[in-house]
Design an enzyme around this catalytic site. Structure first.
Site, PDB file in Angstrom:
ATOM      1  N   HIS A   1       0.658  -1.150   0.200  1.00 15.05           N
ATOM      2  CA  HIS A   1      -0.520  -0.184   0.031  1.00 15.05           C
ATOM      3  C   HIS A   1       0.902   1.581   0.114  1.00 15.05           C
ATOM      4  O   HIS A   1       2.379   0.869   0.423  1.00 15.05           O
ATOM      5  CB  HIS A   1      -0.829   0.360   1.177  1.00 15.05           C
ATOM      6  CG  HIS A   1      -2.174  -0.783   1.445  1.00 15.05           C
ATOM      7  ND1 HIS A   1      -3.184  -1.384   2.227  1.00 15.05           N
ATOM      8  CD2 HIS A   1      -2.634  -0.882   0.404  1.00 15.05           C
ATOM      9  CE1 HIS A   1      -3.720  -1.494   1.589  1.00 15.05           C
ATOM     10  NE2 HIS A   1      -3.811  -1.132   0.929  1.00 15.05           N
TER      11      HIS A   1
ATOM     12  N   CYS B   1      -2.128   2.921   8.776  1.00 18.07           N
ATOM     13  CA  CYS B   1      -3.404   2.366   8.504  1.00 18.07           C
ATOM     14  C   CYS B   1      -4.376   2.026   9.686  1.00 18.07           C
ATOM     15  O   CYS B   1      -5.365   1.540   9.110  1.00 18.07           O
ATOM     16  CB  CYS B   1      -3.250   0.951   8.938  1.00 18.07           C
ATOM     17  SG  CYS B   1      -1.489   0.407   7.824  1.00 18.07           S
TER      18      CYS B   1
HETATM   19  N1  ARG Z   1      -4.404  -6.879   6.510  1.00 12.53           N
HETATM   20  C1  ARG Z   1      -4.687  -5.820   6.103  1.00 12.53           C
HETATM   21  C2  ARG Z   1      -4.545  -6.400   4.722  1.00 12.53           C
HETATM   22  O1  ARG Z   1      -3.616  -7.077   3.843  1.00 12.53           O
HETATM   23  C3  ARG Z   1      -3.369  -4.733   6.264  1.00 12.53           C
HETATM   24  C4  ARG Z   1      -4.114  -3.622   5.802  1.00 12.53           C
HETATM   25  C5  ARG Z   1      -3.522  -2.670   5.953  1.00 12.53           C
HETATM   26  N2  ARG Z   1      -3.495  -1.058   5.901  1.00 12.53           N
HETATM   27  C6  ARG Z   1      -3.012   0.103   5.079  1.00 12.53           C
HETATM   28  N3  ARG Z   1      -2.998   1.052   5.053  1.00 12.53           N
HETATM   29  N4  ARG Z   1      -1.756  -0.404   4.925  1.00 12.53           N
HETATM   30  O2  ARG Z   1      -4.699  -5.688   3.064  1.00 12.53           O
END
Ligand code: ARG
Length: 260
Positions: free
Chosen positions: A159, A253
């Protein structure tokens, strides 16, 4: 924010998630509470979204939408395991915000950042692992701000918010190695004065930070990143989010910023 009341690692959709290692649920809640109290103590208003059973990743509330000046571009999750989170976020935003349901796959602030003071207000947008590049054009039409597409190339930094953060209205910090060579050139052109992070900073989730322009809240593990932001004139505040890291996330996150 959304409390990790149903947080587990029961599926693996990013390289940080290991379904063999149990999450300490009480510790996750305690750490989340410390993060929330840290924000409240700094004078920020925190709305809390109810956690829903069966949605273990809902604690990562930044992925649920992206707001700019009262307009909200909704999320559409890539993986079916998270799909139902979008409706919970939508219900929160429906009024008094101007909510736009997305057609394209995008994971909200996970892949979008807003710099109100750079070039009159620009959006930085990541793609390569989650958000579809078609969502960048969609976001630009919904939000009426230029959207700069940046290609993420390292699965560990899947991300945008694991690789880049806004430190204030116009300054960013990022780990160049998470981006394609061309996207690195774009970032260098737009932000010649950026604070550059290294791989160690990124692996400690040091870029997954929340800044109010003065205080920079980041994971305890990210000691080096804390020193860098201090040297750049900000006040680092470290919060231990070891449990949330097991799901592949940290401070940023867990916080969806509301730009009313
Ligand atoms: N387990 C989640 C996923 O893989 C983690 C998300 C993390 N969030 C972020 N904003 N990077 O989607």
């Amino acid at each position: 924010m959304c409390p990790p009341e149903h947080f587990t690692v029961e599926y693996a959709i990013n390289p940080w998630m290991d379904t063999e290692v149990a999450v300490d649920a009480d510790l996750a809640l305690k750490q989340w509470d410390t993060l929330r109290n840290t924000l409240v103590d700094l004078g920020h208003l925190v709305h809390v979204l109810d956690a829903r059973p069966g949605l273990p990743d809902m604690v990562y509330s930044a992925n649920g939408a992206f707001s700019v000046d009262g307009t909200v571009y909704g999320a559409r999750f890539k993986y079916p395991q998270r799909a139902d989170e979008a409706a919970a976020h939508r219900a929160f935003y429906e009024s008094p915000w101007r909510y736009h349901a997305p057609i394209q796959v995008n994971e909200g602030e996970g892949d979008f950042a807003y710099l109100p003071g750079a070039y009159g207000g620009i959006v930085l947008a990541g793609y390569g692992f989650r958000t579809d590049p078609a969502a960048h054009a969609e976001a630009q039409e919904v939000l009426g701000r230029p959207v700069i597409s940046l290609k993420l190339v390292d699965p560990a930094f899947y991300h945008l918010d694991t690789a880049l953060a806004a430190l204030d209205d116009r300054h960013v910090t990022y780990y160049p190695g998470a981006f394609s060579p061309a996207s690195q050139r774009v970032l260098a052109q737009l932000f010649p004065d950026a604070l550059l992070a290294d791989r160690e900073d990124a692996e400690a989730f040091g870029l997954n930070l929340v800044s109010d322009g003065r205080h920079v809240i980041l994971n305890t593990e990210a000691a080096g990143m804390g020193r860098k932001v201090r040297d750049a004139g900000y006040l680092p505040i470290h919060v231990n989010l070891s449990e949330l890291k097991r799901g592949g996330g940290s401070v940023k996150c867990a916080v969806a910023e509301l730009r009313a």
